[in-house]
Each structure stands twice: as structure tokens, then as C-alpha cells.
Scaffold this active site. Sequence first.
Site, PDB file in Angstrom:
ATOM      1  N   GLU A 115       0.842  -1.206   0.000  1.00 57.70           N
ATOM      2  CA  GLU A 115       0.000   0.000   0.000  1.00 57.70           C
ATOM      3  C   GLU A 115       0.872   1.249   0.000  1.00 57.70           C
ATOM      4  O   GLU A 115       2.013   1.220   0.483  1.00 57.70           O
ATOM      5  CB  GLU A 115      -0.869  -0.036   1.272  1.00 57.70           C
TER       6      GLU A 115
ATOM      7  N   ASN B 279     -12.549  -1.596  -0.405  1.00 61.05           N
ATOM      8  CA  ASN B 279     -11.678  -2.002   0.699  1.00 61.05           C
ATOM      9  C   ASN B 279     -12.288  -1.497   2.002  1.00 61.05           C
ATOM     10  O   ASN B 279     -12.563  -0.303   2.132  1.00 61.05           O
ATOM     11  CB  ASN B 279     -10.286  -1.381   0.552  1.00 61.05           C
ATOM     12  N   GLU B 280     -12.506  -2.392   2.920  1.00 60.94           N
ATOM     13  CA  GLU B 280     -13.028  -2.035   4.253  1.00 60.94           C
ATOM     14  C   GLU B 280     -14.096  -0.943   4.130  1.00 60.94           C
ATOM     15  O   GLU B 280     -14.006   0.110   4.776  1.00 60.94           O
ATOM     16  CB  GLU B 280     -11.888  -1.615   5.193  1.00 60.94           C
TER      17      GLU B 280
ATOM     18  N   TYR C 194      -5.906  -8.986  11.671  1.00 58.79           N
ATOM     19  CA  TYR C 194      -4.607  -8.645  12.273  1.00 58.79           C
ATOM     20  C   TYR C 194      -4.643  -9.052  13.736  1.00 58.79           C
ATOM     21  O   TYR C 194      -5.717  -9.125  14.339  1.00 58.79           O
ATOM     22  CB  TYR C 194      -4.375  -7.135  12.203  1.00 58.79           C
TER      23      TYR C 194
ATOM     24  N   GLU D  75      -5.768  -9.171   3.844  1.00 56.20           N
ATOM     25  CA  GLU D  75      -4.803  -8.474   4.698  1.00 56.20           C
ATOM     26  C   GLU D  75      -4.699  -9.303   5.961  1.00 56.20           C
ATOM     27  O   GLU D  75      -5.732  -9.613   6.579  1.00 56.20           O
ATOM     28  CB  GLU D  75      -5.274  -7.064   5.047  1.00 56.20           C
TER      29      GLU D  75
ATOM     30  N   GLN E  83       2.552  -6.006   5.222  1.00 55.34           N
ATOM     31  CA  GLN E  83       2.651  -5.606   3.829  1.00 55.34           C
ATOM     32  C   GLN E  83       4.035  -5.998   3.335  1.00 55.34           C
ATOM     33  O   GLN E  83       4.926  -6.207   4.156  1.00 55.34           O
ATOM     34  CB  GLN E  83       2.433  -4.122   3.695  1.00 55.34           C
TER      35      GLN E  83
HETATM   36  O1  AHR Z   1      -2.638  -2.476   6.200  1.00 53.89           O
HETATM   37  C1  AHR Z   1      -2.978  -1.286   6.828  1.00 53.89           C
HETATM   38  C2  AHR Z   1      -4.470  -0.995   6.804  1.00 53.89           C
HETATM   39  O2  AHR Z   1      -5.162  -1.961   7.507  1.00 53.89           O
HETATM   40  C3  AHR Z   1      -5.145  -1.005   5.459  1.00 53.89           C
HETATM   41  O3  AHR Z   1      -4.988   0.173   4.768  1.00 53.89           O
HETATM   42  C4  AHR Z   1      -6.574  -1.198   5.801  1.00 53.89           C
HETATM   43  O4  AHR Z   1      -7.291  -1.835   4.778  1.00 53.89           O
HETATM   44  C5  AHR Z   1      -6.507  -2.019   7.083  1.00 53.89           C
HETATM   45  O5  AHR Z   1      -7.294  -1.483   8.072  1.00 53.89           O
END
Ligand code: AHR
Length: 498
Positions: free
Chosen positions: A26, A175-176, A251, A302, A349
Site C-alpha cells: 500500500e 476495501n473495508e 490482524y 490483509e 505488507q
Molecule cells: O494495512 C494497513 C491498513 O489496515 C489497510 O490500509 C486497511 O485496509 C486495514 O485497516
Amino acid sequence: ADARVTVHTEAGIDEIAPEMHGHFSEHLGRCVYDGLWTADGAGDGEFREDVVSLLADLEIPVLRWPGGCFADDYHWEDGVGPQEDRPRRRNLFWAQGRDEIPEESNRFGTDEFLQLCERIGTEPYLAANIGSGDPQEAADWVEYCNYDGNTELADRRRENGHEEPYGVRYWGLGNENWGCGGQMTPEQYAREYRRYATYVGSMDNLMLDHDLELIACGFEGHEWNRRFMEEIGHTAWGVDFPLDHLTLHHYYGREMTVADADEDQYDRFLAEALEMDEHIERIAAAINAVATTRDIGVIIDEWGAWHLDAVASNGLEQPGTVLDALSAAAVLDVFNHHSDVMTMSNIAQTVNVLQCLVETDGDDAWARPTYHVFDLYAPHKGNEAVRTSVDTPARELEDDELPLVGASASIDGDGTYVTVTNLDCREGHTVEVRLEGAAPADGDVDANVLFAEHDPDVEVDADNADEFGAEELDVSIDDDGTLTADLAPSTVAGISVR
Ligand code: AHR
């Protein structure tokens, strides 16, 4: 032995899509500028060859770009054409928590990204802007990249140096969108998705050689995904709507800056990483709750370690540790178990940001421990995953439990590949591996281990990075073909049986 792994070689799950080892990059912090590309401000810039070469060696199957939240405010036309004419913009989302507003020079745009993918042999996955864009802009992007006719957009691509269509297959529509992509309800997003998919999906008819795969971005909550799927429904004339994959982001982290970080904290972190298993089951259930005749794949586009306290104001850079790498191995095993529903995953990433695989500092670039995990797991790519049962000691946590040994296995025409993790950061474990219906002998087995010499929280930098590669693992073989190995604390093993 205190843990036993049985590989049910006849109990196939499905092919492990090579795309399960994908990546995400990103325009955030130093992922693109000073990561994939030279630092912003250094003229027009060029690829960082040291990074390109590390990525090419890893044979990344697919790379998602340009975001993330950045994609929800990105207008692709800003990043094509002569570099000096490209506008400079503020980077809306990644200004949060920073003293200086990051600006986007647009030096690295669509052609640079797609040429990077060509150089490292990777399928591109472009994320279109549903947050602040419109369907026309998204359909135009497909035309610019993929159309072979004589339109203004196809000609513009040619003028910008790429005669042939790029043939981009994967298109993320949003995205989100429940958060940075427009704070939408699932119903709102489904309506937007339908509108975008109508125009982007129609582009498929114009490009006979390039089947597009359309991807919607879901949420960690099961209910949100179920409502989205219900609203997506069918088209007016009763056929399924163009939707090939539904994604979620997961995450997990720990407090890295506390002085007394200890093994209890490591255990909780690893248990949280393993929650990936439930997330996959729940999103697959949301897809299945809605009758559809098409196969809709699950993508985790992600994922990885995100240590909130370590990254607050620095462009989401955090130290690369063995512990993070161990969590990646555990998650890759989970993905293998779900190869029947999963079609892709993208770790966040690629360079410098979050659980990156490659880190740079000035003129140095090096592989982090997570890079070696992906390398060790590479033989699984494209194999048929088979069921494993693991009889393992577990550690009781406050409201959870951590299985200390994990495994996954896959077969190809020539043999079996088994990966085993010792998630115990305190003690080693002796692990037996038995392949049902096979009795390997000496010479059939080749085994490697990662991190046997390292503490879980060791941080990796330019000076010590070359110490983390795979080493040979001693494996003994009984008369009945049972394999036994001693796995040191916080290690990952790859065992190939031919
Ligand atoms: O990877 C960082 C961020 O995490 C991304 O931009 C977003 O899609 C997610 O919340």
C-alpha cells in the site's frame, strides 16, 4: 515423543492455491517509496533493485495494490503518463497520528506497479476505489490495463509504454467499506458493489482472453458478511451476481513496548493468530448461507502481526521478530487446512510496513524471518492439502488455549510435504510424524528447521539478517517409518518425504 502428527495421505482437502502465498503493498509509510521504489524526492525514481531481487526469489504468486485505505481515495489517472505531469496529492488516510502530512507524488502508479509484477513474475490484484470514486473510473481502469482495441484508454496505455494489454485478472471492488472505505452498512456496500460490478464485470465481454475475477471486501463479523451476501442476491433475471471472492482482514498483536514482555504474552499473541481458523469458518458459512450456484472463494487479503503500540506514529513500521514469523507459519498451516474454501491470502505488507517480509534502511535491504517462513512453506504451493491430526500438549490461557505443536501436510505426484510448528516459546518438544500408508526409509527424507538458535523476540536488522535461513533438521526413522525430530522452542520445520 510428546506430540504426534498423523498425516492422512488419502484424505485430500483440495489444491493449495499458489495465491495463498500472496502479498499486499500500500502507499503507506515506506512500503512503496523507499520500499518497492526509490525514496520519494529522489527525482522520478526507479525500482529498488535489491528489493526487487529478494521478491523475485520468493516467487510471490499475487500482489494486491494500491491499498488498503489508500485505495478508497485513490484516483488511478493521477498515477499514469509522464511523471512530471502527475499531480501531487495529500495521503488522506495515512496522515492519521503523524506530525507531517504525508503527500503522494504519484511517481509510482499503475504502469510502474504492473511492470514490477511482470519483473517479479507476480499476478497483479488491483483494488478499485468505491469509497470516493465511481463505477466509470473503475471500468476505465480495467480498459486502460486490459483492452486490446483502439480506444483512447487503450492507446493511452500504449503511449505510456505498454503495447500489449496487461491482462489484470483480479479486481477488488472496495476495501473495508464498513470503515475507511465509506462507513457503509452491509446493505449499502452490497448496492454499491452491484453498481460497480455491473460496469467492471461488463468489461469481461470485451476481453476475450482475460477472465476477470471480482472481489468484495467483507468484515470480521459473521453477521455483516451474511447481510452483505443476502443483499447481493441475484440479478433481476435470476442469474448469480458477478462475485468470485469475498475477503476479510485479520490482524493480531501484542504490546511490544512493555518492559516485561514475557512468554505469557507470546502465548496470547499466538492464540490470537490462530483465531484465523474461526474467521475462515465464519466467512465460509456466510457465503454458504446464501444459495448460489457459483463458487465464491474466501480470501484473507490483509493479515499478519500489527503491534499497535509499536507503530503509533511511524508509518506502521514495527520490528521484525522470530515470534511474528512463527505466527505466520501457524497461520499458513491454518490456510492449508482450509484449502477447500480459500482461494488467496495477502500478508500485510510486502516491504517495511507491518509484518513485512523485506526491510530497507538506506542502501541496505534484507529478508526478515517471515520471509524464510514463506520460503519454507513454498513446496506446499499447488499441492493437494491432506488432513492431519495432531495430538499435542496445550497451554491453558485465561480464556483460551494454545496448542503447542501444529502441522499441515500436502502431497504431489512424488511425495508428501509436512510443516510442523513448535509454538512453545519456553520448551522444546519431541515430535513424531507418521504418514498413513507410507513407510519412508533413510534417504527418502529431507528436513529443515528455522530459528533453532534464536529467541522468539530477537529483532532482525541488516547486521544479523543472514542468520535466520533454514538449517538441516535431524530426523530419525523407525522400522515402521515413523519420523521423530526434536524441535527447539519457537521453531518451524519443513519435512519432505519422497
Ligand atoms: O494495512 C494497513 C491498513 O489496515 C489497510 O490500509 C486497511 O485496509 C486495514 O485497516
